[in-house]
Design a protein around this motif. Structure first.
Motif, PDB file in Angstrom:
ATOM      1  N   THR A   1      -3.081  -1.958   6.174  1.00 43.78           N
ATOM      2  CA  THR A   1      -3.110  -0.692   5.421  1.00 43.78           C
ATOM      3  C   THR A   1      -1.863   0.141   5.717  1.00 43.78           C
ATOM      4  O   THR A   1      -1.527   1.039   4.965  1.00 43.78           O
ATOM      5  CB  THR A   1      -4.356   0.160   5.755  1.00 43.78           C
ATOM      6  OG1 THR A   1      -4.292   0.564   7.126  1.00 43.78           O
ATOM      7  CG2 THR A   1      -5.634  -0.605   5.503  1.00 43.78           C
ATOM      8  N   ARG A   2      -1.204  -0.151   6.842  1.00 43.55           N
ATOM      9  CA  ARG A   2       0.026   0.558   7.199  1.00 43.55           C
ATOM     10  C   ARG A   2       1.268  -0.238   6.802  1.00 43.55           C
ATOM     11  O   ARG A   2       2.383   0.105   7.198  1.00 43.55           O
ATOM     12  CB  ARG A   2       0.047   0.839   8.708  1.00 43.55           C
ATOM     13  CG  ARG A   2      -1.194   1.584   9.183  1.00 43.55           C
ATOM     14  CD  ARG A   2      -1.256   1.651  10.697  1.00 43.55           C
ATOM     15  NE  ARG A   2      -0.326   2.633  11.240  1.00 43.55           N
ATOM     16  CZ  ARG A   2      -0.618   3.911  11.443  1.00 43.55           C
ATOM     17  NH1 ARG A   2      -1.814   4.369  11.146  1.00 43.55           N
ATOM     18  NH2 ARG A   2       0.279   4.732  11.940  1.00 43.55           N
TER      19      ARG A   2
ATOM     20  N   ILE B   1      -9.537   4.022  15.576  1.00 42.77           N
ATOM     21  CA  ILE B   1     -10.500   3.804  14.488  1.00 42.77           C
ATOM     22  C   ILE B   1     -11.705   3.011  14.985  1.00 42.77           C
ATOM     23  O   ILE B   1     -12.843   3.310  14.638  1.00 42.77           O
ATOM     24  CB  ILE B   1      -9.820   3.057  13.313  1.00 42.77           C
ATOM     25  CG1 ILE B   1      -8.788   3.966  12.651  1.00 42.77           C
ATOM     26  CG2 ILE B   1     -10.849   2.589  12.287  1.00 42.77           C
ATOM     27  CD1 ILE B   1      -7.932   3.263  11.606  1.00 42.77           C
ATOM     28  N   LEU B   2     -11.430   2.017  15.800  1.00 40.96           N
ATOM     29  CA  LEU B   2     -12.525   1.139  16.233  1.00 40.96           C
ATOM     30  C   LEU B   2     -13.091   1.547  17.593  1.00 40.96           C
ATOM     31  O   LEU B   2     -13.985   0.894  18.113  1.00 40.96           O
ATOM     32  CB  LEU B   2     -12.054  -0.307  16.268  1.00 40.96           C
ATOM     33  CG  LEU B   2     -11.811  -0.904  14.874  1.00 40.96           C
ATOM     34  CD1 LEU B   2     -11.015  -2.178  14.963  1.00 40.96           C
ATOM     35  CD2 LEU B   2     -13.133  -1.165  14.178  1.00 40.96           C
TER      36      LEU B   2
ATOM     37  N   THR C   1      -6.416  -6.470   9.302  1.00 35.30           N
ATOM     38  CA  THR C   1      -6.750  -5.725   8.085  1.00 35.30           C
ATOM     39  C   THR C   1      -6.302  -4.268   8.197  1.00 35.30           C
ATOM     40  O   THR C   1      -5.749  -3.714   7.247  1.00 35.30           O
ATOM     41  CB  THR C   1      -8.272  -5.785   7.840  1.00 35.30           C
ATOM     42  OG1 THR C   1      -8.675  -7.148   7.841  1.00 35.30           O
ATOM     43  CG2 THR C   1      -8.647  -5.155   6.519  1.00 35.30           C
ATOM     44  N   LEU C   2      -6.533  -3.675   9.357  1.00 34.20           N
ATOM     45  CA  LEU C   2      -6.172  -2.255   9.509  1.00 34.20           C
ATOM     46  C   LEU C   2      -4.653  -2.082   9.599  1.00 34.20           C
ATOM     47  O   LEU C   2      -4.109  -1.115   9.061  1.00 34.20           O
ATOM     48  CB  LEU C   2      -6.874  -1.667  10.735  1.00 34.20           C
ATOM     49  CG  LEU C   2      -8.388  -1.506  10.543  1.00 34.20           C
ATOM     50  CD1 LEU C   2      -9.076  -1.166  11.858  1.00 34.20           C
ATOM     51  CD2 LEU C   2      -8.701  -0.427   9.498  1.00 34.20           C
TER      52      LEU C   2
ATOM     53  N   HIS D   1       0.843  -1.204   0.000  1.00 34.14           N
ATOM     54  CA  HIS D   1       0.000   0.000   0.000  1.00 34.14           C
ATOM     55  C   HIS D   1       0.879   1.257   0.000  1.00 34.14           C
ATOM     56  O   HIS D   1       0.584   2.237   0.689  1.00 34.14           O
ATOM     57  CB  HIS D   1      -0.946   0.024   1.211  1.00 34.14           C
ATOM     58  CG  HIS D   1      -1.742  -1.228   1.374  1.00 34.14           C
ATOM     59  ND1 HIS D   1      -2.587  -1.707   0.404  1.00 34.14           N
ATOM     60  CD2 HIS D   1      -1.817  -2.122   2.387  1.00 34.14           C
ATOM     61  CE1 HIS D   1      -3.137  -2.836   0.818  1.00 34.14           C
ATOM     62  NE2 HIS D   1      -2.687  -3.110   2.004  1.00 34.14           N
TER      63      HIS D   1
ATOM     64  N   THR E   1      -3.326 -13.199  12.290  1.00 36.51           N
ATOM     65  CA  THR E   1      -4.470 -13.104  13.186  1.00 36.51           C
ATOM     66  C   THR E   1      -5.234 -14.413  13.118  1.00 36.51           C
ATOM     67  O   THR E   1      -5.250 -15.079  12.088  1.00 36.51           O
ATOM     68  CB  THR E   1      -5.421 -11.970  12.774  1.00 36.51           C
ATOM     69  OG1 THR E   1      -5.869 -12.203  11.430  1.00 36.51           O
ATOM     70  CG2 THR E   1      -4.754 -10.618  12.854  1.00 36.51           C
TER      71      THR E   1
ATOM     72  N   HIS F   1     -11.907  -7.352  17.066  1.00 37.39           N
ATOM     73  CA  HIS F   1     -11.796  -8.628  16.350  1.00 37.39           C
ATOM     74  C   HIS F   1     -10.420  -8.719  15.683  1.00 37.39           C
ATOM     75  O   HIS F   1      -9.954  -7.765  15.062  1.00 37.39           O
ATOM     76  CB  HIS F   1     -12.896  -8.706  15.292  1.00 37.39           C
ATOM     77  CG  HIS F   1     -13.123 -10.101  14.785  1.00 37.39           C
ATOM     78  ND1 HIS F   1     -12.237 -10.744  13.960  1.00 37.39           N
ATOM     79  CD2 HIS F   1     -14.124 -10.982  15.014  1.00 37.39           C
ATOM     80  CE1 HIS F   1     -12.691 -11.959  13.684  1.00 37.39           C
ATOM     81  NE2 HIS F   1     -13.841 -12.124  14.314  1.00 37.39           N
TER      82      HIS F   1
ATOM     83  N   LEU G   1      -9.402 -10.108  13.106  1.00 37.97           N
ATOM     84  CA  LEU G   1      -9.392  -9.898  11.657  1.00 37.97           C
ATOM     85  C   LEU G   1      -9.384  -8.397  11.320  1.00 37.97           C
ATOM     86  O   LEU G   1      -8.699  -7.958  10.399  1.00 37.97           O
ATOM     87  CB  LEU G   1     -10.614 -10.585  11.048  1.00 37.97           C
ATOM     88  CG  LEU G   1     -10.692 -10.676   9.528  1.00 37.97           C
ATOM     89  CD1 LEU G   1      -9.472 -11.340   8.929  1.00 37.97           C
ATOM     90  CD2 LEU G   1     -11.951 -11.460   9.135  1.00 37.97           C
ATOM     91  N   ASP G   2     -10.142  -7.617  12.094  1.00 39.70           N
ATOM     92  CA  ASP G   2     -10.114  -6.162  11.904  1.00 39.70           C
ATOM     93  C   ASP G   2      -8.726  -5.615  12.185  1.00 39.70           C
ATOM     94  O   ASP G   2      -8.206  -4.755  11.460  1.00 39.70           O
ATOM     95  CB  ASP G   2     -11.128  -5.480  12.838  1.00 39.70           C
ATOM     96  CG  ASP G   2     -12.565  -5.744  12.428  1.00 39.70           C
ATOM     97  OD1 ASP G   2     -12.816  -5.888  11.217  1.00 39.70           O
ATOM     98  OD2 ASP G   2     -13.445  -5.799  13.306  1.00 39.70           O
TER      99      ASP G   2
ATOM    100  N   ARG H   1      -3.474   3.363  16.687  1.00 38.18           N
ATOM    101  CA  ARG H   1      -4.349   3.920  15.641  1.00 38.18           C
ATOM    102  C   ARG H   1      -5.583   3.023  15.425  1.00 38.18           C
ATOM    103  O   ARG H   1      -6.698   3.516  15.267  1.00 38.18           O
ATOM    104  CB  ARG H   1      -3.546   4.057  14.340  1.00 38.18           C
ATOM    105  CG  ARG H   1      -4.329   4.573  13.162  1.00 38.18           C
ATOM    106  CD  ARG H   1      -4.602   6.068  13.256  1.00 38.18           C
ATOM    107  NE  ARG H   1      -5.548   6.459  12.224  1.00 38.18           N
ATOM    108  CZ  ARG H   1      -6.724   7.028  12.459  1.00 38.18           C
ATOM    109  NH1 ARG H   1      -7.087   7.314  13.694  1.00 38.18           N
ATOM    110  NH2 ARG H   1      -7.521   7.345  11.472  1.00 38.18           N
TER     111      ARG H   1
END
Lengths: 162, 415
Positions: free
Chosen positions: B362-363, B413-414, B358-359, B29, B369, B352, B354-355, B409
């Motif tokens: 992005t970094r 976000i969550l 995934t997040l 990314h 997980t 979670h 998986l979250d 971070r």
């Protein structure tokens, strides 16, 4: 930030067309060019998803193929303008719940024929979600779509037989 | 982020180590990859890649059966790979080194060959509550077939084995102990030497699952006195599809072959087939030739860098990580054993896994997980899944800082 199509959570029997919902989602996504922000949008979509009843989260309603849990209960309701599919769904993962919400926005409350003809793969691809989602999530998402479409198809066939 | 005193690793030049791993230059990314999923698989140094390339471009040919020059070379290099593994494990002889696909296959070989021969109805096998599925399911299959019994050593809240309970589990019916050297889900390093002594005092052989330990610790199978030791090449900076089963000669000789075919025989007739000697007896068919040669190159890399220096460097990195991650609000470390290495398994608030993965992705941050093929461990700690960051010889403090920032971070976000 504006995160989510307005008015979508008001009713299952939506007067807003699928195309309009889809366009709203796409516009919101287009506001952000990095994936962290887009996931934030998805997560916020998920927060607007109407809550699913706890008793509806069963082994039967669980959708296979997800690394996170997804539950889906769908039904066909007759309205004056014909049968529509309504559903309730949830996930224990926030990003997945956002994906569930996208499906809810574009599918729930829509006529069965529309559900069968709407190209959801192409739509998700346009959002960049196909490329970005892990295989696990994609499988789960497609399992959900399959369930919704199968339900719509069974009703569509049933309607023709009558 | 913080200042932790660590072992003297000033001579350890991580920048030059990183230079040897081309994949570490990858952007994800648009951001530099922070690869922290080493317990899953490690990246490969250039010399391993060059070795594979050289094999296919200059001497690809089948081994043990041809009389021409390039086949002589492939046979020689393949057997050199075995010799390098022998040296790496400090095994007595090369006949004790069996090439398999991975650690999992090594365990299955022992279960199918040793197990089906020497374990019968009512006999007992002991494993621990922190095993990878690879060291559970093959034994369950054997128990099902033979009517044998699987017993489990419990663990405490820090993720350490209860050794008193272990000793109590051993009976006159115990036929094998299978124990993980280092837990992939918790990072716990088990006192295998002591456990092997205990088992041997009762005449019970021990299999050590070294999938996680072999690339973090100096392994000496003679000093450890294990009867079987397995590891996977792909976690040891080598190719996928190649793994090793070490077995003491006396056991390997007593065990029947588990797969039949070419290379594992001396003579074949329809009346009688005579099996080959060790180690070929257990290597039916064309093996993963370039895998064994590539694994040899990975061992060259480890020997040149120094396993002890890598272990010391990684230890310092882990101590640093413990402190930095310990300061991340909402982070719960799963696995806090006194003896642990290279693995941070954690939950963050009730996010979670998986979250989380995934997040972080992005970094550019890659962690594992899920349940890490260790469902019983997750059940023991009452968590559905964890995030797991795991270190290797090329990771840096800056990467741990990046992980910590990423986790903070994700919480925002969550939140």
């Amino acid at each position: 930030m504006n995160t989510g199509p307005e008015g979508c959570t008001e009713t299952h029997l939506s007067a807003v067309s699928q195309e309009e919902h889809a366009a709203e989602i796409e516009e919101t996504f287009a506001l952000f060019d990095n994936w962290e922000d887009r996931y934030q949008v998805l997560i916020d979509f998920g927060k607007k998803l109407p809550p699913m009843k706890l008793e509806d989260k069963t082994e039967i309603s669980r959708v296979p193929g997800c690394q996170s849990n997804v539950w889906l209960v769908a039904d066909v309701k007759d309205t004056e303008s014909g049968p529509v599919v309504v559903f309730s769904a949830d996930s224990d993962a926030s990003i997945t719940r956002g994906l569930v919400a996208i499906l809810w926005y574009v599918f729930s409350g829509q006529p069965v024929e529309k559900i069968l003809t709407f190209d959801i793969d192409e739509f998700l691809d346009r959002l960049g979600l196909i490329a970005h989602l892990s295989m696990n999530r994609r499988n789960g998402l497609f399992s959900m779509v399959l369930r919704i479409k199968a339900l719509a198809a069974s009703r569509s066939r049933g309607a023709q037989e009558v | 982020m913080s200042d932790v005193q660590t072992a003297p690793t000033s001579s350890y030049d991580v920048a030059s180590i990183r230079e040897q791993f081309p994949l570490l230059k990858t952007l994800v990314h648009g951001k530099p990859l922070v690869y922290l999923d080493n317990a899953n698989t490690t990246q490969k140094p250039q010399r391993v890649l060059d070795t594979l390339w050289e094999y296919y471009t200059t001497y690809n040919s089948n081994i043990h059966r041809a009389s021409y020059q390039i086949a002589e070379r492939s046979t020689h290099e393949f057997e050199m790979g075995r010799e390098k593994v022998r040296g790496f494990l400090n095994a007595k002889g090369v006949e004790e080194i069996i090439f398999v696909r991975n650690a999992t296959e090594g365990i299955n070989l022992v279960a199918q060959s040793f197990g089906r021969t020497f374990i019968g109805e009512g006999d007992e096998i002991i494993v621990s509550a922190m095993e990878h599925h690879a060291n559970i399911v093959p034994w369950q299959m054997l128990c099902e077939e033979k009517g044998a019994i699987l017993k489990v050593i419990p663990i405490n809240d820090d993720g350490e084995l209860l050794l008193d309970e272990y000793e109590k589990l051993i009976t006159h019916r115990t036929k094998l102990v299978g124990i993980v050297h280092m837990s992939n889900a918790l990072g716990t390093v088990n006192p295998v030497e002591e456990m092997i002594q205990t088992a041997h005092a009762h005449g019970v052989p021990v299999l050590v699952d070294g999938a996680q330990s072999a690339y973090h610790k100096v392994i000496d199978v003679q000093a450890m006195d294990c009867d079987f030791f397995v590891f996977s090449g792909h976690k040891l900076y080598g190719p996928t599809g190649i793994g090793v089963l070490y077995g003491k000669r006396k056991y390997l000789e007593a065990m029947p072959p588990w797969q039949g075919g070419g290379d594992m025989i001396a003579t074949v007739s329809f009346e009688k087939t005579v099996y080959n000697e060790l180690p070929n007896k257990f290597e039916a068919g064309t093996p993963h030739i370039e895998g064994a040669i590539g694994l040899g190159a990975a061992i060259d890399f480890l020997n040149e860098t120094g396993m002890d220096r890598i272990a010391a460097y990684e230890h310092g990195l882990m101590e640093y990580g413990k402190q930095v991650l310990g300061n991340v609000p909402g982070l719960r470390m799963i696995g806090t054993a006194k003896e642990k290495a290279s693995v941070f398994s954690f939950t963050l608030h009730n996010i979670h896994a998986l979250d989380l993965g995934t997040l972080l992705d992005t970094r550019g941050i890659a962690i594992r997980t899920g349940q890490h093929c260790a469902h019983p461990v997750m059940q023991r700690f009452g968590v559905p899944a964890t995030g797991r960051a795991s270190l290797a010889c090329y990771n840096t403090r800056e990467e741990i800082d990046a992980l910590a920032r990423g986790l903070i971070r994700v919480s925002e976000i969550l939140g």
